[in-house]
Scaffold this motif. Structure first.
Motif, PDB file in Angstrom:
ATOM      1  N   ASP A  30       0.834  -1.195   0.000  1.00 18.33           N
ATOM      2  CA  ASP A  30       0.000   0.000   0.000  1.00 18.33           C
ATOM      3  C   ASP A  30       0.877   1.256   0.000  1.00 18.33           C
ATOM      4  N   PRO A  31       0.742   2.133  -0.999  1.00 20.32           N
ATOM      5  CA  PRO A  31       1.601   3.329  -1.063  1.00 20.32           C
ATOM      6  C   PRO A  31       1.465   4.235   0.157  1.00 20.32           C
ATOM      7  N   ALA A  32       0.253   4.412   0.666  1.00 16.46           N
ATOM      8  CA  ALA A  32       0.076   5.274   1.831  1.00 16.46           C
ATOM      9  C   ALA A  32       0.754   4.682   3.064  1.00 16.46           C
ATOM     10  N   SER A  33       0.684   3.366   3.214  1.00 17.80           N
ATOM     11  CA  SER A  33       1.337   2.720   4.348  1.00 17.80           C
ATOM     12  C   SER A  33       2.855   2.828   4.217  1.00 17.80           C
ATOM     13  N   ARG A  34       3.359   2.655   3.009  1.00 18.28           N
ATOM     14  CA  ARG A  34       4.805   2.785   2.785  1.00 18.28           C
ATOM     15  C   ARG A  34       5.269   4.212   3.087  1.00 18.28           C
ATOM     16  N   ALA A  35       4.469   5.194   2.714  1.00 21.51           N
ATOM     17  CA  ALA A  35       4.822   6.583   3.025  1.00 21.51           C
ATOM     18  C   ALA A  35       4.825   6.814   4.533  1.00 21.51           C
ATOM     19  N   ALA A  36       3.863   6.210   5.232  1.00 21.55           N
ATOM     20  CA  ALA A  36       3.839   6.317   6.687  1.00 21.55           C
ATOM     21  C   ALA A  36       5.077   5.665   7.300  1.00 21.55           C
ATOM     22  N   ALA A  37       5.542   4.571   6.722  1.00 22.28           N
ATOM     23  CA  ALA A  37       6.761   3.918   7.201  1.00 22.28           C
ATOM     24  C   ALA A  37       7.966   4.842   7.053  1.00 22.28           C
ATOM     25  N   GLU A  38       8.032   5.550   5.948  1.00 29.02           N
ATOM     26  CA  GLU A  38       9.144   6.482   5.746  1.00 29.02           C
ATOM     27  C   GLU A  38       9.127   7.583   6.795  1.00 29.02           C
ATOM     28  N   ARG A  39       7.944   8.102   7.115  1.00 21.06           N
ATOM     29  CA  ARG A  39       7.841   9.153   8.128  1.00 21.06           C
ATOM     30  C   ARG A  39       8.224   8.621   9.507  1.00 21.06           C
ATOM     31  N   SER A  40       7.740   7.424   9.836  1.00 21.59           N
ATOM     32  CA  SER A  40       8.060   6.846  11.138  1.00 21.59           C
ATOM     33  C   SER A  40       9.550   6.565  11.259  1.00 21.59           C
TER      34      SER A  40
END
Length: 254
Positions: free
Chosen positions: A133-143
């Motif tokens: 999921d692109p949104a989840s991957r983006a959240a991983a980058e932020r975390s």
């Protein structure tokens, strides 16, 4: 009080999650288990020993009753604290963990591969988020960026070689064969929240829903398109759910 995950230290908690809890009125205490991170003593991943660390800390600091939280194996420890020392627990907050007893759905073998090696960012995404999921991957980058911000007085990493030796060869059923803990969950008046994910490769949330009619104080919150770290992807929402759970007068234990 927050008991951390397998291979985690105090610094595995997302700073935004901790700050969000503090902003909602909590005094948050994190710690390293005995022999891990910055703590001395004999290291082990026996949930009973991890629970003893938490109990000793509550008693030693004279905290009285606390909201006892735990992520992954820390959630097992938190359940043992509830069973052994319910007088210390006002609420139990369990994050991406397993209930005791037989499971309707075991974890995925992939976890056992990832748990035995040094992890890179892709492993971080696979373990704690939804990699497709692109949104989840983006959240991983932020975390990951937030977790990397702290550079002073960081707890040493748990050696993955040692940690991997503490696991079995693959998914177990049950993971947590603790009849006394299951009995405590079935008879407690302490409110219990499980904050889970829709795709936890380690501890599938379906196992908590299977007990929904048997645990009288259980509240279930499941967050979408995420993995074994729902509070990493949704730090502020997770803090809000916890604050609402703890703050509700109707849930207060006698």
């Amino acid at each position: 009080m927050l008991c951390v995950r397998f291979r985690g230290t105090m610094d595995a908690w997302d700073p935004l999650f901790l700050d969000s809890l503090a902003a909602r009125g909590f005094e948050v205490l994190t710690f390293d288990y005995s022999g891990l991170g910055q703590s001395t003593g004999e290291r082990t991943y026996s949930p009973a020993s991890l629970a003893r660390d938490a109990i000793d800390l509550v008693v030693g600091l004279k905290l009285g009753k606390v909201v006892m939280g735990g992520w992954s194996v820390g959630g097992m420890a938190a359940q043992i604290v509830l069973a052994k020392a319910p007088q210390l627990v006002s609420h139990a907050v369990l994050i991406a963990t397993t209930p005791p007893g037989p499971l309707v759905k075991p974890g995925e073998p992939l976890f056992y591969t990832l748990a035995r090696r040094e992890n890179d960012f892709e492993d971080f995404v696979t373990l704690f988020f939804e990699p497709a999921d692109p949104a989840s991957r983006a959240a991983a980058e932020r975390s990951a960026r937030r977790l990397a911000e702290r550079t002073d007085d960081v707890s040493p990493a748990v050696p993955f070689e040692w940690a991997g030796q503490q696991l079995g060869d693959g998914p177990q059923n049950p993971v947590f064969p603790a009849d006394a803990v299951l009995h405590a969950l079935k008879s407690t008046s302490v409110p219990v929240l499980h904050l889970g994910a829709d795709h936890d490769i380690v501890f599938p949330v379906e196992n908590w829903y299977a007990l929904n009619g048997q645990l009288p104080t259980l509240h279930l919150v499941t967050l979408p398109r995420t993995g074994h770290g729902p509070q990493l992807e949704y730090p502020e929402a997770s803090a809000s759910h916890i604050a609402a759970f703890v703050g509700s007068d109707e849930q207060a234990a006698p």
